[in-house]
Design an enzyme around this catalytic site. Structure first.
Site, PDB file in Angstrom:
ATOM      1  N   HIS A 112       0.841  -1.216   0.000  1.00  0.00           N
ATOM      2  CA  HIS A 112       0.000   0.000   0.000  1.00  0.00           C
ATOM      3  C   HIS A 112       0.872   1.261   0.000  1.00  0.00           C
ATOM      4  CE1 HIS A 112      -3.416  -2.612   1.810  1.00  0.00           C
ATOM      5  NE2 HIS A 112      -3.232  -2.814   0.514  1.00  0.00           N
ATOM      6  N   TYR A 121       1.171  -8.511   4.762  1.00  0.00           N
ATOM      7  CA  TYR A 121       1.194  -8.939   3.361  1.00  0.00           C
ATOM      8  C   TYR A 121       2.486  -9.675   3.008  1.00  0.00           C
ATOM      9  CZ  TYR A 121      -2.891  -5.963   2.748  1.00  0.00           C
ATOM     10  OH  TYR A 121      -4.126  -5.404   2.868  1.00  0.00           O
ATOM     11  N   ARG A 180      -6.398  -6.723  14.802  1.00  0.00           N
ATOM     12  CA  ARG A 180      -7.269  -7.891  14.626  1.00  0.00           C
ATOM     13  C   ARG A 180      -7.096  -8.823  15.817  1.00  0.00           C
ATOM     14  NH1 ARG A 180      -6.055  -8.970   8.183  1.00  0.00           N
ATOM     15  NH2 ARG A 180      -6.852  -6.954   7.481  1.00  0.00           N
ATOM     16  N   ASP A 391      24.424  -3.432  26.184  1.00  0.00           N
ATOM     17  CA  ASP A 391      23.411  -3.730  27.194  1.00  0.00           C
ATOM     18  C   ASP A 391      22.528  -2.520  27.488  1.00  0.00           C
ATOM     19  OD1 ASP A 391      25.465  -2.311  28.365  1.00  0.00           O
ATOM     20  OD2 ASP A 391      25.550  -3.516  30.202  1.00  0.00           O
TER      21      ASP A 391
END
Ligand code: CA
Length: 663
Positions: A112, A121, A180, A391
């Protein structure tokens, strides 16, 4: 009816094949041919890109087999790579891109136009291509395009660095899929790993060994791989796990800047760190006013930092519906700006920041990353840098300016806590027992330590600059439907999580405000205290001209030059040390008598060169990328770095130096 339905119809034919009459098969395949026609010509399959085209190749392949049709197998092959049908690979899916959708040579993946999508995707594309290659493998229709070997590079460079130890496919490359409810980061990782297993079935031996060894590493740490894949995949995965000759890959240690999608990742033993940014090239976030998926993702690429430790559920377990969407860790935000769902989203019209300086320099192990910020819907601008060492991660902000008369905050932290919300917060040796639900101010703390939810997930914070730090322990509730109006659980329950916010308050209308904090990973309370008393790092400069930090233990220095003017950074009692004439990200590392220089043009618009001078004489060149012209070795090191068409890549050179004095 589109490609999805034809794939399902193919599956039905395969499952019922023995019970179907030849007429039924020819009728049904005719339906498939109607809705998924050939891919010859400009206006057919070739108009689709990425996963959309790979899915079509898959439809042709299965339909060819059930209908016994060679021509359709050819179409399948040519759908992936058009090397054999007269297009000379012009439209090959395996080709790297330098703009728009697809895989970039640096491992970025965009879909996109302007959204990082490796874990969305990208993983779908990998899975589908792997399946089609597998079907065509060892047949007369095998894909012969030499560039098809790029799929292995995709696994190594694009996918593996972004799939953390327990299978978490980092949310910063999952676009709107983070909203989702059913697709957690680990589930996305499992889908990608299954595709890698499929690829290993057809890979040449060296690739096969490497792929299987990666798979074994992840599968040794993923809780529920087998309950999320097909029976066939369980069988294949178990074969890998039970094969004593396949050794799991060692936990990776790497630093990578994905200049093609404005993301960076830093992996260490026991932790992983991600930085998600936007620019004039990369969207603020993706949603859509049609379905409002990820409708509150406003700040997910606004310098949000993602920290992966031994708690694999930090970003799942309803993190996104419950976290305060306007206060994401790592971001500097206009705390008074009220956002509407989908405001500032990526499409229609395309909405971008005006800033091009977004990226960084990396030597593959350590790195420096920066983002010039142009906040959406506000006057706020800033310059943010991250120094990714062994670190620690040093986080600097400068030039924080706004005139909207609203408070500007920098979120050091917004960590999801355990289910009781009682993770211990220690400030300068004192335990904060209040678990305050109201904001409290710690006056000029030196360090903090937040106990993790699992062993090995503690976080330390060291504050090199004096300043107050505000803290808020918050119980928050939310529903998936609030962040995704299209995809949420049928019962739409309310979830609750506790969060620990730590933030810096720059006040209203700041002019050139700044901040500095250091994240310390995998350290006990005593370890954080010890670090604060004797830090490895020195902040050399934190201004809107330059942000520079040196780490003395590993002899590494990162410098972000923010301006196109001759700028000098001084270390060691103001002695001029490094000069750049242009905007640049620079990383210097000295090991014994070897100095390595990595330089990038994060703006990706410098078509000429960057001149760098380092006050250090060199005895010789060990190696240098072709874009680096060494103009002088002594008495100072002078480099001309040609940046045209390097797309933000770190260009590297190593030198033998005469002195072993550290940088
Ligand atoms: Ca260190």
């Amino acid at each position: 009816m589109g490609v999805g339905c034809t794939m399902a119809l193919n599956d039905v034919i395969v499952l019922m094949y023995a019970d179907l009459t030849p007429k039924q098969i020819s009728d049904w395949t005719a339906v498939i041919d109607h809705f998924c026609p050939d891919n010859k010509g400009e206006d057919s399959d070739y108009k689709y890109w990425g996963a959309n085209r790979a899915w079509r190749a898959m439809v042709h392949a299965v339909r060819a087999i059930v209908g016994n049709n060679d021509e359709k197998l050819q179409l399948s092959r040519d759908g992936l790579s058009d090397l054999s049908d007269g297009h000379n690979g012009k439209r090959s899916l395996f080709k790297y891109v330098t703009t728009g959708d697809g895989f970039y040579e640096d491992g970025s993946f965009i879909q996109h136009f302007a959204t990082a999508y490796t874990g969305g995707y990208g993983k779908a594309l990998l899975g589908c291509i792997a399946d089609v290659l597998y079907i065509l493998h060892d047949t007369p229709f095998e894909v012969k395009d030499p560039e098809s070997a790029h799929v292995y590079d995709w696994v190594y460079n694009a996918f593996a660095p972004l799939i953390y130890k327990h299978g978490e496919f980092m949310d910063m490359v999952r676009g709107r899929e983070i909203s989702r409810h059913g697709v957690t980061d680990v589930k996305a990782g499992i889908t990608a790993i299954a595709a890698i297993i499929r690829l290993s079935q057809l890979a040449p031996q060296l690739h096969r060994q490497r792929l299987q060894s990666m798979v074994k590493y992840w599968l040794s740490h993923i809780e529920n791989f087998y309950s999320n894949v097909s029976v066939e995949m369980i069988y294949l995965a178990k074969n890998i796990m039970q094969d004593a000759f396949i050794k799991p890959m060692e936990e990776p240690v790497l630093n990578k800047v994905f200049a093609g999608m404005d993301r960076a990742v830093h992996l260490r033993k026991g932790w992983g760190f991600g930085i998600s940014m936007n620019s004039a090239r990369q969207s603020y976030y993706e949603t859509h006013t049609f379905n409002y998926e990820n409708g509150k993702g406003y700040y997910t690429a606004e310098g949000m930092t993602y920290l992966y430790l031994s708690d694999p559920k930090q970003y799942s377990d309803a993190f996104w519906p419950t976290v305060n969407s306007s206060r994401l860790p790592g971001t500097t935000e206009d705390a008074g700006l009220v956002r509407g769902d989908a405001s500032g989203y990526s499409w229609n019209p395309l909405t971008y920041s005006s800033k091009t300086w977004v990226g960084g320099a990396s030597d593959g192990v350590h790195g420096v990353v920066g983002m010039e910020q142009d906040a959406w819907g506000a006057t706020l601008t800033s310059k943010k840098s991250w120094f990714l060492f062994d670190d620690e991660v040093v986080c600097l902000g400068a030039g924080i300016t706004s005139t909207d008369n609203r408070p500007i905050h920098t979120l050091i932290e917004n960590r999801k806590l355990n289910k009781r919300g009682d993770n211990k917060l220690t400030v300068d040796g004192r335990t904060d027992t209040s678990a305050a639900s109201e904001t409290q101010t710690f006056k000029v703390p030196e360090w903090m330590h937040l106990a993790g939810t699992a062993a090995g997930s503690d976080i330390g914070y060291y504050f090199p600059d004096s300043g107050n730090v505000k803290a808020l322990r918050e119980k928050r509730s939310g529903k998936w439907s609030a962040i995704n109006r299209y995809n949420f659980p049928a019962s739409d329950p309310t979830y609750t999580n506790y969060f620990q916010e730590l933030y810096l308050d720059h006040g209203a209308n700041p002019t050139n405000a700044m901040y500095a904090y250091v994240l310390l990973l995998n350290k006990s309370i005593a370890g954080v205290k010890e670090y604060a008393a004797k830090p490895d790092i020195i902040i050399i400069e934190n201004s809107e001209n330059v942000q520079a930090v040196k780490e003395s233990k590993i002899n590494t220095m990162g410098i972000n030059f923010w301006k196109d003017t001759i700028t000098t950074v001084s270390v060691n009692n103001k002695k001029a040390y490094i000069t750049s004439n242009k905007k640049a990200g620079v990383l210097l590392t000295q090991k014994g008598s070897q100095l390595t220089v990595a330089v990038s043009d994060p703006t990706q618009i410098n078509t000429e060169a960057i001149s760098i001078e380092i006050k250090q004489s060199a005895a010789g060149i060990i190696n240098a990328d072709k874009e680096i012209i060494v103009e002088q070795l002594s008495p100072t090191l002078k480099l001309k770095v040609r940046t045209d068409k390097t797309y933000g890549k770190s260009l590297k050179a190593s030198f033998r130096i005469k002195t072993t004095n550290p940088v």
